[in-house]
Design a protein around this motif. Structure first.
Motif, PDB file in Angstrom:
ATOM      1  N   ILE A 598       0.873  -1.303   0.092  1.00 24.50           N
ATOM      2  CA  ILE A 598       0.167   0.093   0.082  1.00 24.50           C
ATOM      3  C   ILE A 598       0.945   1.300   0.100  1.00 24.50           C
ATOM      4  N   LEU A 599       0.630   2.005  -1.053  1.00 24.58           N
ATOM      5  CA  LEU A 599       1.642   3.090  -1.374  1.00 24.58           C
ATOM      6  C   LEU A 599       0.913   4.586  -1.137  1.00 24.58           C
ATOM      7  N   THR A 600       1.378   5.261  -0.497  1.00 26.40           N
ATOM      8  CA  THR A 600       0.938   6.719  -0.089  1.00 26.40           C
ATOM      9  C   THR A 600       1.262   7.693  -1.705  1.00 26.40           C
ATOM     10  N   MET A 601       0.372   8.064  -2.350  1.00 24.80           N
ATOM     11  CA  MET A 601       0.326   8.610  -3.611  1.00 24.80           C
ATOM     12  C   MET A 601       1.437   9.798  -3.476  1.00 24.80           C
ATOM     13  N   GLY A 602       1.440  10.533  -2.504  1.00 30.33           N
ATOM     14  CA  GLY A 602       2.430  11.874  -2.459  1.00 30.33           C
ATOM     15  C   GLY A 602       3.856  11.303  -2.249  1.00 30.33           C
ATOM     16  N   TYR A 603       4.139  10.056  -1.865  1.00 37.96           N
ATOM     17  CA  TYR A 603       5.413   9.853  -1.673  1.00 37.96           C
ATOM     18  C   TYR A 603       6.342   9.066  -2.850  1.00 37.96           C
ATOM     19  N   TRP A 604       5.477   8.352  -3.696  1.00 41.55           N
ATOM     20  CA  TRP A 604       5.919   7.539  -4.764  1.00 41.55           C
ATOM     21  C   TRP A 604       5.991   8.353  -6.272  1.00 41.55           C
ATOM     22  N   PRO A 605       6.906   7.770  -6.844  1.00 39.62           N
ATOM     23  CA  PRO A 605       6.345   8.494  -8.320  1.00 39.62           C
ATOM     24  C   PRO A 605       5.222   8.109  -8.858  1.00 39.62           C
ATOM     25  N   THR A 606       4.880   9.289  -9.868  1.00 39.07           N
ATOM     26  CA  THR A 606       3.485   9.062 -10.426  1.00 39.07           C
ATOM     27  C   THR A 606       3.586   7.962 -11.604  1.00 39.07           C
ATOM     28  N   GLN A 622      -8.368  -9.426  -5.241  1.00 38.48           N
ATOM     29  CA  GLN A 622      -8.154  -8.148  -5.248  1.00 38.48           C
ATOM     30  C   GLN A 622      -9.140  -7.636  -4.329  1.00 38.48           C
ATOM     31  N   GLU A 623     -10.551  -8.090  -4.810  1.00 42.27           N
ATOM     32  CA  GLU A 623     -11.937  -7.384  -3.921  1.00 42.27           C
ATOM     33  C   GLU A 623     -11.770  -7.900  -2.628  1.00 42.27           C
ATOM     34  N   ILE A 624     -11.286  -9.066  -2.193  1.00 41.42           N
ATOM     35  CA  ILE A 624     -11.196  -9.473  -0.704  1.00 41.42           C
ATOM     36  C   ILE A 624     -10.329  -8.645  -0.006  1.00 41.42           C
ATOM     37  N   PHE A 625      -9.160  -8.203  -0.725  1.00 41.83           N
ATOM     38  CA  PHE A 625      -7.998  -7.257   0.047  1.00 41.83           C
ATOM     39  C   PHE A 625      -8.738  -5.826   0.289  1.00 41.83           C
ATOM     40  N   LYS A 626      -9.584  -5.439  -0.954  1.00 45.32           N
ATOM     41  CA  LYS A 626     -10.125  -4.135  -0.822  1.00 45.32           C
ATOM     42  C   LYS A 626     -11.063  -3.774   0.218  1.00 45.32           C
ATOM     43  N   THR A 627     -11.668  -4.990   0.476  1.00 43.34           N
ATOM     44  CA  THR A 627     -12.834  -4.914   1.437  1.00 43.34           C
ATOM     45  C   THR A 627     -12.181  -4.881   2.707  1.00 43.34           C
ATOM     46  N   PHE A 628     -11.280  -5.817   3.093  1.00 43.26           N
ATOM     47  CA  PHE A 628     -10.562  -5.733   4.357  1.00 43.26           C
ATOM     48  C   PHE A 628      -9.855  -4.249   4.523  1.00 43.26           C
ATOM     49  N   TYR A 629      -9.110  -3.733   3.783  1.00 35.33           N
ATOM     50  CA  TYR A 629      -8.587  -2.647   3.901  1.00 35.33           C
ATOM     51  C   TYR A 629      -9.409  -1.288   4.176  1.00 35.33           C
ATOM     52  N   LEU A 630     -10.432  -1.355   3.367  1.00 33.76           N
ATOM     53  CA  LEU A 630     -11.419  -0.170   3.348  1.00 33.76           C
ATOM     54  C   LEU A 630     -12.116  -0.018   4.872  1.00 33.76           C
ATOM     55  N   GLY A 631     -12.439  -1.564   5.308  1.00 31.82           N
ATOM     56  CA  GLY A 631     -13.195  -1.808   6.387  1.00 31.82           C
ATOM     57  C   GLY A 631     -12.200  -1.263   7.459  1.00 31.82           C
ATOM     58  N   SER A 634     -11.419   3.754   6.817  1.00 31.03           N
ATOM     59  CA  SER A 634     -12.764   4.329   6.028  1.00 31.03           C
ATOM     60  C   SER A 634     -12.080   5.920   5.255  1.00 31.03           C
ATOM     61  N   GLY A 635     -12.583   5.973   4.079  1.00 33.48           N
ATOM     62  CA  GLY A 635     -12.453   7.538   3.530  1.00 33.48           C
ATOM     63  C   GLY A 635     -11.180   7.406   2.550  1.00 33.48           C
ATOM     64  N   ARG A 636     -10.575   6.064   2.571  1.00 34.09           N
ATOM     65  CA  ARG A 636      -9.568   5.941   1.616  1.00 34.09           C
ATOM     66  C   ARG A 636      -9.830   5.445   0.199  1.00 34.09           C
ATOM     67  N   LYS A 637      -8.876   5.734  -0.707  1.00 31.96           N
ATOM     68  CA  LYS A 637      -9.234   5.085  -2.130  1.00 31.96           C
ATOM     69  C   LYS A 637      -8.066   4.223  -2.452  1.00 31.96           C
ATOM     70  N   LEU A 638      -8.329   2.898  -2.960  1.00 30.20           N
ATOM     71  CA  LEU A 638      -7.200   2.142  -3.459  1.00 30.20           C
ATOM     72  C   LEU A 638      -7.124   2.110  -4.824  1.00 30.20           C
ATOM     73  N   GLN A 639      -6.182   2.548  -5.586  1.00 29.84           N
ATOM     74  CA  GLN A 639      -5.890   2.303  -7.059  1.00 29.84           C
ATOM     75  C   GLN A 639      -4.837   1.483  -7.463  1.00 29.84           C
ATOM     76  N   TRP A 640      -5.149   0.135  -8.010  1.00 33.43           N
ATOM     77  CA  TRP A 640      -4.394  -0.756  -8.565  1.00 33.43           C
ATOM     78  C   TRP A 640      -3.329  -0.487  -9.517  1.00 33.43           C
ATOM     79  N   GLN A 641      -1.969  -0.506  -9.332  1.00 35.44           N
ATOM     80  CA  GLN A 641      -0.905  -0.281 -10.254  1.00 35.44           C
ATOM     81  C   GLN A 641      -0.245  -1.702 -10.692  1.00 35.44           C
ATOM     82  N   SER A 642      -0.597  -2.122 -11.962  1.00 29.99           N
ATOM     83  CA  SER A 642      -0.305  -3.373 -12.408  1.00 29.99           C
ATOM     84  C   SER A 642       1.130  -3.335 -13.008  1.00 29.99           C
TER      85      SER A 642
END
Length: 830
Positions: A598-606, A622-631, A634-642
């Motif tokens: 899990i990467l903070t967008m401001g720290y890492w390259p774009t 991916q969906e299982i982890f997304k549910t776990f993390y947002l639980g 709250s208030g965060r958004k995950l964007q997958w970088q392939s």
């Protein structure tokens, strides 16, 4: 009975009898003999005493009056208790006698009077001056001078002297004591002058130069020896009459003046002497053997006669200047720089030896300065241009040491010339791959040269820093980018070239080069991009080495420079903790093991998001982890970088089972061959959804690299439209786990351009912020002052044209405005 007493009339009397002093002389039964020493002769006198076996006679002598060296009146009193059978007092008269000295001078002693008083009373001896002073005998002065003249002439003619030297010395003393000093001095001067005049004729004959020099030297040596003996005879004259007359030269100096006036001041003699000395020195400089003792004696003569500087030194320095000027011009064309330097060093040592051996010490400074000027100073630039490249390229430490030692004698710079020749190392794009390593090697070489050859001279160290800073920044931004890539290569896993200690030393050296670059923001951008790949793909060689590099950057550039880089490491550590919690709380379906960072967008390259077609199993995880993390957050958004995902695939070939470490894109391509035997480029692109350029790179790595797990038809290095791909069942490799995802670590041209563009954009923001900050504080400012202050605040180079564009942009956006009366002045808009 009365006895005659001879009293000495020389200077010893003054030490024997001093004015206003008293002495007591005691006598016993035996006859008293009082000895009084004098110099140069001793005279004994005694008084008569009565012989008695039962009585002691005591005598007392008192000297009450002052004593003059001319004569004495003595009154002696005698005290005795009835010592004689007749009880009569005996009166002793010391009558004046006549004494003769070896020099023929007659001295007369005064009469001594005894006065009797009452028996038992003390008798006194009173000493008085003579009433008349004694006179010298007739013809004494003339006869004595004839003796002295004969002695002087005997010395000058090197024959034996008839008279005793002590007798001659005494004669001079007697003459001086009777006020004949002035006449004696003049007579001596005339004798010496006549003798020296007679010597000049022998030098006017034609003689060979060496023979002439030996003759003049013999004449000088004889003259010195003669004057020493003459001075010893006339020493009393030297120490009395000459000392009292400050205008008169001493006997020795008089001899020097006469020799200088009649011999050396003769133009022919002097010219021939100087020419001969210069010729001998020239022969020695050309390698011949000469009589150095003769030179030393002649030059010592010139110094003693005080004509060394006027007659010899000036001409000698002119000849030296002419000789070495011609020699320097000739040898600079004939010899290589190292040989020339050794020759110059040899010449300097030879000249220093000449000063020690026969030249006067006063000549040392101008002589060495002349040699240095003609052999070094006049050829400073030519020497550096001709031979410095050669010395540095071959790392000739001994010759560089000699170069520094010699040129440090001459005023002027040396070092800046050294670095100019290495600009090509930076400005040549063909050397980009090896530029950083060459810079590091060159820096080590320069440091060694400064340490060993240049004695850590502070001026050289500062010049080296300025020179490095100048030529490293000849290409804007590129050195910073290449240094970042070099650090990435050193910190990657699989770099077995260095131990931890060697790696640490290498990072220290890189930081030294890093200090010289201007575009540190460019370094930061590329370093951050490469660090992200090392962390996410798991290619970092050592976490300790990564953190060590981070601390060095922080120390060099401050906490703001490394804050984002430190945030990247924090994200990696938090991701590990989150994955531990995820695996404890979730039962994952299937046999796929999932790891998420899990990467903070401001720290890492774009990264540009890329939508690809994942397998259903992957999407479900991916969906299982997304549910776990947002639980949990709250208030965060995950964007997958392939683009930076990677997998480990288990594959079966004819040779056996293998594990393939591949990227996510490579995984999607390889899993297609579970469903079919052969696919075209278009079919793979449609099935995976990978962007065309990225897909071609992926297929190229699988079909054209070292580990070719798929076949490509037709065979070629590049992937073209219409190419067909099939699984390579015959794939063989000596390793069980094979890394094929190296392509992920390679930087594409697009990535490089994107990073550079991003740096450029960031710089625009920094320029805008600096301008607004300055205008907000100053309110009103002229264009030139604004530009000057912006340059002071920025840490990267900016072209004036770019700065003007940013000012125009801020005016358009109403951050500032031009003054209506003065277009060259700006006003801040609140």
């Amino acid at each position: 009975k009365a006895k005659n007493v001879v009293l000495p009339l020389n200077k010893a009397r003054n030490s024997l009898i001093t004015s206003s002093k008293k002495r007591k002389i005691n006598s016993s039964e035996r006859e008293d003999i009082d000895s009084i020493s004098s110099s140069p002769k001793t005279t004994n006198y005694s008084s008569s005493s009565c012989t008695s076996t039962s009585q002691h006679i005591q005598k007392k002598l008192r000297f009450e009056d002052s004593v003059d060296f001319i004569g004495l009146d003595v009154k002696m009193a005698e005290e005795s208790s009835a010592s004689c059978s007749s009880n009569k007092m005996k009166t002793v008269f010391l009558a004046g006698g006549v004494g003769h000295h070896a020099n023929g001078l007659t001295k007369t002693a005064g009469s001594t009077t005894f006065s009797n008083s009452k028996p038992g009373a003390a008798k006194k001896l009173v000493i008085k001056n003579f009433k008349e002073k004694p006179k010298l005998p007739e013809n004494y002065t003339h006869e004595t001078w004839q003796k002295l003249k004969e002695a002087v002439e005997a010395i000058q003619n090197s024959i034996s002297i008839k008279y005793n030297l002590e007798e001659l010395y005494q004669a001079v003393e007697n003459l001086c004591s009777h006020k004949i000093s002035a006449k004696l001095y003049k007579q001596l001067q005339v004798v010496c002058e006549d003798h020296i005049k007679a010597q000049i004729d022998q030098f006017r004959e034609y003689l060979f130069l060496t023979l002439f020099l030996k003759k003049i030297d013999k004449c000088w040596q004889d003259h010195c020896r003669q004057m020493i003996m003459i001075r010893s005879i006339f020493l009393f004259l030297d120490r009395t009459y000459v000392l009292q007359n400050s205008m008169l030269p001493s006997v020795w100096d008089m001899g020097l003046e006469l020799f200088r006036f009649y011999i050396i001041s003769d133009m022919k003699v002097q010219s021939k002497t100087i020419d001969g000395i210069l010729l001998l020195i020239e022969r020695e400089r050309s390698g011949e053997t000469i009589d150095r003792s003769l030179l030393r004696s002649l030059l010592s003569m010139l110094s003693d006669l005080q004509i060394y500087q006027d007659s010899f030194e000036q001409r000698f320095l002119e000849e030296t200047n002419r000789l070495y000027a011609a020699e320097g011009q000739r040898l600079m064309q004939e010899r290589e720089v190292p040989d020339y330097l050794h020759h110059v060093n040899k010449r300097l040592e030879e000249e220093a030896d000449r000063v020690i051996t026969y030249l006067d010490q006063s000549t040392q400074k101008p002589l060495i300065a002349t040699v240095e000027k003609q052999l070094l100073g006049e050829h400073l630039t030519a020497t550096l241009q001709k031979g410095l490249n050669h010395l540095l390229d071959e790392n000739r430490i001994q010759d560089l040491c000699l170069l520094y030692q010699l040129f440090s004698r001459v005023r002027g710079g040396v070092l800046l010339e050294i670095w100019i020749i290495h600009f090509t190392m930076v400005i040549n794009p063909e050397k980009d791959k090896t530029m950083v390593q060459e810079l590091l090697d060159f820096k080590d070489k320069v440091d060694h040269i400064i340490h060993v050859c240049f004695m850590k001279n502070e001026k050289f160290v500062n010049a080296m820093k300025e020179a490095f800073e100048t030529f490293i920044n000849k290409r804007t931004n590129k050195p910073a980018e290449l240094i970042a890539k070099h650090v990435d290569w050193k910190l990657r896993a699989g770099n077995k070239e260095a131990t931890d200690e060697e790696l640490e030393k290498m990072l220290d050296k890189i930081m030294i080069i890093f200090r010289f670059i201007y575009g540190k923001d460019v370094f930061e951008a590329f370093y951050k991009k490469d660090l992200a790949k090392r962390l996410l793909v798991g290619k970092s060689a050592s976490v300790d080495a990564e953190k060590s590099m981070l601390s060095k950057l922080k120390h060099e550039c401050g906490a703001a420079f490394t804050s984002k880089l430190e945030g990247m490491f924090k994200d990696m550590e938090l991701s590990k903790d989150i994955m531990v919690q995820f695996k404890q709380c979730q039962n994952l379906p299937g046999n796929i093991e999932l790891t998420v960072n899990i990467l903070t967008m401001g720290y890492w390259p774009t990264y540009v998001p890329m939508e690809v077609h994942l397998l259903p199993e992957m999407v479900r995880l991916q969906e299982i982890f997304k549910t776990f993390y947002l639980g949990k957050h709250s208030g965060r958004k995950l964007q997958w970088q392939s683009t930076l995902g990677h997998c480990v695939l288990k594959a079966e070939f004819k040779e056996g089972k293998k594990e393939l470490q591949v990227s996510l894109f490579q995984t999607l391509v390889l899993l297609m061959f579970n469903e079919g035997e052969e696919f075209t480029l278009e079919e793979i692109k449609l099935a995976t959804g990978i962007e065309d350029g990225e897909l071609r790179r992926t297929l190229q790595s699988l079909a054209c690299g070292k580990a070719r797990v798929i076949h490509k038809v037709p065979k070629s290095k590049d992937v073209e439209d219409g190419d067909k791909f099939s699984c390579n069942d015959d794939f063989k490799h000596k390793l069980f786990r094979i890394k094929i995802n190296q392509i992920q670590m390679k930087e594409t041209v697009e990535e490089q351009a994107s990073t550079t563009e991003r740096v450029y954009q960031d710089r625009q923001y920094q320029i805008d912020a600096a301008i607004v900050r300055i205008m907000k504080m100053r309110k009103t400012l002229s264009h030139n002052l604004l530009v000057s202050e912006v340059y002071n605040q920025l840490k990267f180079p900016v072209k004036p044209a770019d700065l003007k564009k940013r000012i125009e942009s801020l005016i358009d956006r109403d951050y500032m405005e031009r003054d209506k009366e003065n277009p060259n002045q700006y006003n801040y808009v609140a």
